[in-house]
Write a protein that holds these residues in place. Structure first.
Motif, PDB file in Angstrom:
ATOM      1  N   THR A 271      -1.906  20.563 -22.219  1.00 29.15           N
ATOM      2  CA  THR A 271      -2.621  19.345 -22.564  1.00 29.15           C
ATOM      3  C   THR A 271      -1.645  18.189 -22.774  1.00 29.15           C
ATOM      4  O   THR A 271      -1.955  17.036 -22.441  1.00 29.15           O
ATOM      5  N   ALA A 272      -0.455  18.476 -23.303  1.00 24.97           N
ATOM      6  CA  ALA A 272       0.558  17.429 -23.454  1.00 24.97           C
ATOM      7  C   ALA A 272       0.939  16.867 -22.088  1.00 24.97           C
ATOM      8  O   ALA A 272       1.114  15.642 -21.935  1.00 24.97           O
ATOM      9  N   TYR A 273       1.056  17.745 -21.093  1.00 19.31           N
ATOM     10  CA  TYR A 273       1.348  17.275 -19.733  1.00 19.31           C
ATOM     11  C   TYR A 273       0.216  16.377 -19.222  1.00 19.31           C
ATOM     12  O   TYR A 273       0.462  15.330 -18.605  1.00 19.31           O
ATOM     13  N   MET A 274      -1.031  16.796 -19.453  1.00 18.62           N
ATOM     14  CA  MET A 274      -2.166  15.989 -19.004  1.00 18.62           C
ATOM     15  C   MET A 274      -2.141  14.613 -19.665  1.00 18.62           C
ATOM     16  O   MET A 274      -2.328  13.588 -18.997  1.00 18.62           O
ATOM     17  N   LEU A 275      -1.912  14.599 -20.973  1.00 18.63           N
ATOM     18  CA  LEU A 275      -1.841  13.333 -21.697  1.00 18.63           C
ATOM     19  C   LEU A 275      -0.755  12.427 -21.134  1.00 18.63           C
ATOM     20  O   LEU A 275      -0.968  11.226 -20.913  1.00 18.63           O
ATOM     21  N   PHE A 276       0.417  12.993 -20.901  1.00 12.60           N
ATOM     22  CA  PHE A 276       1.543  12.206 -20.406  1.00 12.60           C
ATOM     23  C   PHE A 276       1.201  11.594 -19.053  1.00 12.60           C
ATOM     24  O   PHE A 276       1.385  10.388 -18.836  1.00 12.60           O
ATOM     25  N   MET A 277       0.699  12.403 -18.139  1.00 11.03           N
ATOM     26  CA  MET A 277       0.418  11.923 -16.787  1.00 11.03           C
ATOM     27  C   MET A 277      -0.624  10.818 -16.795  1.00 11.03           C
ATOM     28  O   MET A 277      -0.488   9.800 -16.108  1.00 11.03           O
ATOM     29  N   VAL A 319       4.878   7.765 -26.054  1.00 12.79           N
ATOM     30  CA  VAL A 319       4.637   6.863 -27.174  1.00 12.79           C
ATOM     31  C   VAL A 319       4.980   5.430 -26.796  1.00 12.79           C
ATOM     32  O   VAL A 319       4.242   4.486 -27.108  1.00 12.79           O
ATOM     33  N   LEU A 320       6.096   5.238 -26.101  1.00 15.49           N
ATOM     34  CA  LEU A 320       6.496   3.896 -25.684  1.00 15.49           C
ATOM     35  C   LEU A 320       5.468   3.280 -24.744  1.00 15.49           C
ATOM     36  O   LEU A 320       5.146   2.087 -24.854  1.00 15.49           O
ATOM     37  N   PHE A 321       4.951   4.082 -23.818  1.00 15.78           N
ATOM     38  CA  PHE A 321       3.939   3.562 -22.909  1.00 15.78           C
ATOM     39  C   PHE A 321       2.663   3.211 -23.672  1.00 15.78           C
ATOM     40  O   PHE A 321       2.017   2.200 -23.377  1.00 15.78           O
ATOM     41  N   ALA A 322       2.289   4.041 -24.632  1.00 18.19           N
ATOM     42  CA  ALA A 322       1.088   3.768 -25.417  1.00 18.19           C
ATOM     43  C   ALA A 322       1.211   2.461 -26.189  1.00 18.19           C
ATOM     44  O   ALA A 322       0.230   1.735 -26.374  1.00 18.19           O
ATOM     45  N   LEU A 323       2.436   2.135 -26.632  1.00 19.21           N
ATOM     46  CA  LEU A 323       2.656   0.922 -27.408  1.00 19.21           C
ATOM     47  C   LEU A 323       2.851  -0.312 -26.532  1.00 19.21           C
ATOM     48  O   LEU A 323       2.322  -1.389 -26.832  1.00 19.21           O
ATOM     49  N   MET A 324       3.612  -0.168 -25.456  1.00 24.55           N
ATOM     50  CA  MET A 324       4.006  -1.325 -24.650  1.00 24.55           C
ATOM     51  C   MET A 324       3.110  -1.540 -23.436  1.00 24.55           C
ATOM     52  O   MET A 324       2.883  -2.678 -23.023  1.00 24.55           O
ATOM     53  N   LEU A 325       2.635  -0.462 -22.844  1.00 23.03           N
ATOM     54  CA  LEU A 325       1.730  -0.560 -21.694  1.00 23.03           C
ATOM     55  C   LEU A 325       0.525   0.341 -21.956  1.00 23.03           C
ATOM     56  O   LEU A 325       0.398   1.414 -21.372  1.00 23.03           O
ATOM     57  N   PRO A 326      -0.363  -0.072 -22.850  1.00 22.42           N
ATOM     58  CA  PRO A 326      -1.485   0.798 -23.219  1.00 22.42           C
ATOM     59  C   PRO A 326      -2.395   1.154 -22.058  1.00 22.42           C
ATOM     60  O   PRO A 326      -3.091   2.172 -22.113  1.00 22.42           O
ATOM     61  N   LYS A 327      -2.407   0.350 -21.023  1.00 27.48           N
ATOM     62  CA  LYS A 327      -3.218   0.649 -19.851  1.00 27.48           C
ATOM     63  C   LYS A 327      -2.447   1.430 -18.793  1.00 27.48           C
ATOM     64  O   LYS A 327      -2.996   1.717 -17.722  1.00 27.48           O
ATOM     65  N   ILE A 329       0.866   2.298 -16.097  1.00 29.63           N
ATOM     66  CA  ILE A 329       1.471   1.545 -14.993  1.00 29.63           C
ATOM     67  C   ILE A 329       0.413   0.974 -14.066  1.00 29.63           C
ATOM     68  O   ILE A 329       0.377  -0.232 -13.799  1.00 29.63           O
ATOM     69  N   TRP A 330      -0.485   1.847 -13.583  1.00 24.69           N
ATOM     70  CA  TRP A 330      -1.460   1.342 -12.612  1.00 24.69           C
ATOM     71  C   TRP A 330      -2.491   0.446 -13.279  1.00 24.69           C
ATOM     72  O   TRP A 330      -2.945  -0.533 -12.688  1.00 24.69           O
ATOM     73  N   GLY A 331      -2.849   0.757 -14.517  1.00 21.06           N
ATOM     74  CA  GLY A 331      -3.785  -0.105 -15.220  1.00 21.06           C
ATOM     75  C   GLY A 331      -3.238  -1.514 -15.386  1.00 21.06           C
ATOM     76  O   GLY A 331      -3.978  -2.500 -15.265  1.00 21.06           O
ATOM     77  N   SER A 332      -1.938  -1.629 -15.653  1.00 14.97           N
ATOM     78  CA  SER A 332      -1.312  -2.943 -15.792  1.00 14.97           C
ATOM     79  C   SER A 332      -1.252  -3.671 -14.453  1.00 14.97           C
ATOM     80  O   SER A 332      -1.486  -4.884 -14.376  1.00 14.97           O
ATOM     81  N   ILE A 333      -0.949  -2.934 -13.390  1.00 14.75           N
ATOM     82  CA  ILE A 333      -0.926  -3.543 -12.053  1.00 14.75           C
ATOM     83  C   ILE A 333      -2.313  -4.057 -11.674  1.00 14.75           C
ATOM     84  O   ILE A 333      -2.473  -5.170 -11.169  1.00 14.75           O
ATOM     85  N   GLU A 334      -3.317  -3.234 -11.921  1.00 15.34           N
ATOM     86  CA  GLU A 334      -4.691  -3.611 -11.578  1.00 15.34           C
ATOM     87  C   GLU A 334      -5.147  -4.833 -12.370  1.00 15.34           C
ATOM     88  O   GLU A 334      -5.820  -5.718 -11.842  1.00 15.34           O
ATOM     89  N   ARG A 335      -4.755  -4.876 -13.637  1.00 16.20           N
ATOM     90  CA  ARG A 335      -5.175  -5.994 -14.477  1.00 16.20           C
ATOM     91  C   ARG A 335      -4.469  -7.283 -14.079  1.00 16.20           C
ATOM     92  O   ARG A 335      -5.077  -8.358 -14.087  1.00 16.20           O
ATOM     93  N   ARG A 336      -3.198  -7.190 -13.685  1.00 13.46           N
ATOM     94  CA  ARG A 336      -2.418  -8.397 -13.369  1.00 13.46           C
ATOM     95  C   ARG A 336      -2.728  -8.941 -11.987  1.00 13.46           C
ATOM     96  O   ARG A 336      -2.891 -10.149 -11.795  1.00 13.46           O
ATOM     97  N   TRP A 337      -2.813  -8.037 -10.994  1.00 15.29           N
ATOM     98  CA  TRP A 337      -2.969  -8.488  -9.607  1.00 15.29           C
ATOM     99  C   TRP A 337      -4.322  -8.118  -8.988  1.00 15.29           C
ATOM    100  O   TRP A 337      -4.595  -8.510  -7.860  1.00 15.29           O
ATOM    101  N   GLY A 338      -5.128  -7.359  -9.694  1.00 18.29           N
ATOM    102  CA  GLY A 338      -6.445  -7.020  -9.169  1.00 18.29           C
ATOM    103  C   GLY A 338      -6.417  -6.080  -7.981  1.00 18.29           C
ATOM    104  O   GLY A 338      -7.332  -6.107  -7.154  1.00 18.29           O
ATOM    105  N   VAL A 339      -5.376  -5.242  -7.898  1.00 19.87           N
ATOM    106  CA  VAL A 339      -5.231  -4.331  -6.756  1.00 19.87           C
ATOM    107  C   VAL A 339      -5.984  -3.041  -7.032  1.00 19.87           C
ATOM    108  O   VAL A 339      -5.808  -2.411  -8.073  1.00 19.87           O
ATOM    109  N   GLN A 340      -6.836  -2.645  -6.109  1.00 15.68           N
ATOM    110  CA  GLN A 340      -7.519  -1.365  -6.168  1.00 15.68           C
ATOM    111  C   GLN A 340      -7.401  -0.693  -4.814  1.00 15.68           C
ATOM    112  O   GLN A 340      -7.909  -1.201  -3.819  1.00 15.68           O
TER     113      GLN A 340
END
Length: 352
Positions: A271-277, A319-327, A329-340
């Motif tokens: 489950t830790a692996y699933m969470l991380f991915m 933990v760093l991703f949860a704090l700095m990029l809560p969405k 990598i792809w969530g941040s890309i999608e939010r910034r550039w609208g790429v799907q």
């Protein structure tokens, strides 16, 4: 983004009066774009190429790709449950371990080895139906902890089986009738087929009315129920699907390892692996878990031999991703550039 019914928008669009030009609408609702169509075509082509990979890759590469496919299944299943239905589980190793255990039990009863992998996963999925009657009454942290308790209970019960011999474990002896190369190829193609089938199944499910219902439930169960969403049946569907997918991944992992030890298959590390991915890739996006699985696979390949420090590093990164990029990598890309690339919902395109 909340799905929108294009036909409803069309019905509400203004019509031109006789002799007057119709003013273009200020925006359009779309699902497919040229980029997304190209991406889907590229994915299909890539999957066909992967099916033929055994013709050009050596045994080590095939084993690593098989592992990647199983990581992809785990990430997609956990994201479907947590990212789209809002059901965060820290006990999905229960289904992973039960899938492997069911395969061992069925093979011991005389079911051929590879059919036992699929039948075992189906059995776990069916067992998840009555389990959901209890677990889906829990919400938030209660559901998460409840799933961890279920995983611990399953681990203890499997240890009591004389065939398993406690933590000593056992083996899927039926696989020994195949030579190493045949077993490797069969497992590779089974893992690829499972990943492709589950990935496209989740894709089309999320694009259906069920997908819209799941996201409504995630945002607010009360609001979803007030507009006619069948909350419990919809949650049960995704819960059972995720249980089946994780069980199939566990059964196929057994096919790669042959040996079954409960403490390994019921370990919380799965489950830790699933969470991380999912967190790193982007929870609540379709592309995010795929990207997360690729990144996790690359990190494990490079640093997996580091032992405990490797696991600590994974935790710190998560933990760093949860704090700095809560969405993610792809969530941040999608939010910034609208790429799907693989769209599961509709998009509102503003006319400039």
């Amino acid at each position: 983004m909340t799905p929108t019914n294009p036909s409803l928008l069309a019905a509400q669009a203004p019509t031109a009066a006789p002799g007057h030009a119709l003013t273009p609408p200020p925006h359009t609702v779309q699902r497919w774009t040229g980029l997304s169509r190209a991406a889907v075509g590229g994915v299909l082509l890539g999957q066909l190429l992967l099916a033929g990979a055994p013709a050009v890759l050596d045994a080590g590469a095939l084993d690593r790709l098989t592992t990647l496919y199983l990581y992809g299944i785990l990430a997609l299943m956990w994201n479907a449950l947590a990212g789209y239905a809002g059901l965060v589980s820290v006990g999905h190793q229960a289904f992973f371990g039960l899938g492997a255990y069911a395969a061992v039990r069925l093979a011991d009863a005389g079911v051929p080895a590879y059919p036992a992998l699929l039948v075992g996963a189906v059995a776990v999925g069916l067992a998840a139906v009555p389990l959901s009657a209890f677990m889906l009454r829990l919400k938030g942290g209660e559901f998460a902890i409840g799933m961890w308790v279920v995983a611990a209970l399953c681990h203890l019960l499997v240890n009591l089986d004389g065939l398993v011999q406690g933590e000593t474990g056992t083996s899927l002896i039926a696989l020994q009738q195949f030579d190493a190369d045949t077993r490797r190829l069969a497992t590779y193609w089974c893992a690829l087929a499972a990943m492709v089938g589950l990935a496209w199944g989740v894709f089309w499910l999320l694009r259906s009315r069920v997908g819209a219902a799941l996201q409504a439930i995630r945002d607010s169960e009360e609001a979803a129920a007030s507009i006619g969403v069948a909350v419990l049946p919809t949650k049960r569907l995704i819960f059972v699907l995720s249980a089946f997918g994780c069980a199939l991944a566990g059964a196929l992992w057994l096919a790669t390892a042959v040996t079954f030890q409960p403490k390994t298959y019921f370990s919380v590390q799965w489950t830790a692996y699933m969470l991380f991915m999912v967190l790193v890739g982007g929870i609540g996006t379709y592309e995010g878990p795929i990207l997360g699985a690729l990144l996790f696979f690359a990190v494990e390949t490079a640093f997996g031999a580091a032992g405990v420090s490797y696991l600590i590093g994974l935790g710190v990164v998560a933990v760093l991703f949860a704090l700095m990029l809560p969405k993610g990598i792809w969530g941040s890309i999608e939010r910034r550039w609208g790429v799907q690339l693989l769209p599961v919902g509709y998009r509102l395109k503003l006319r400039r």
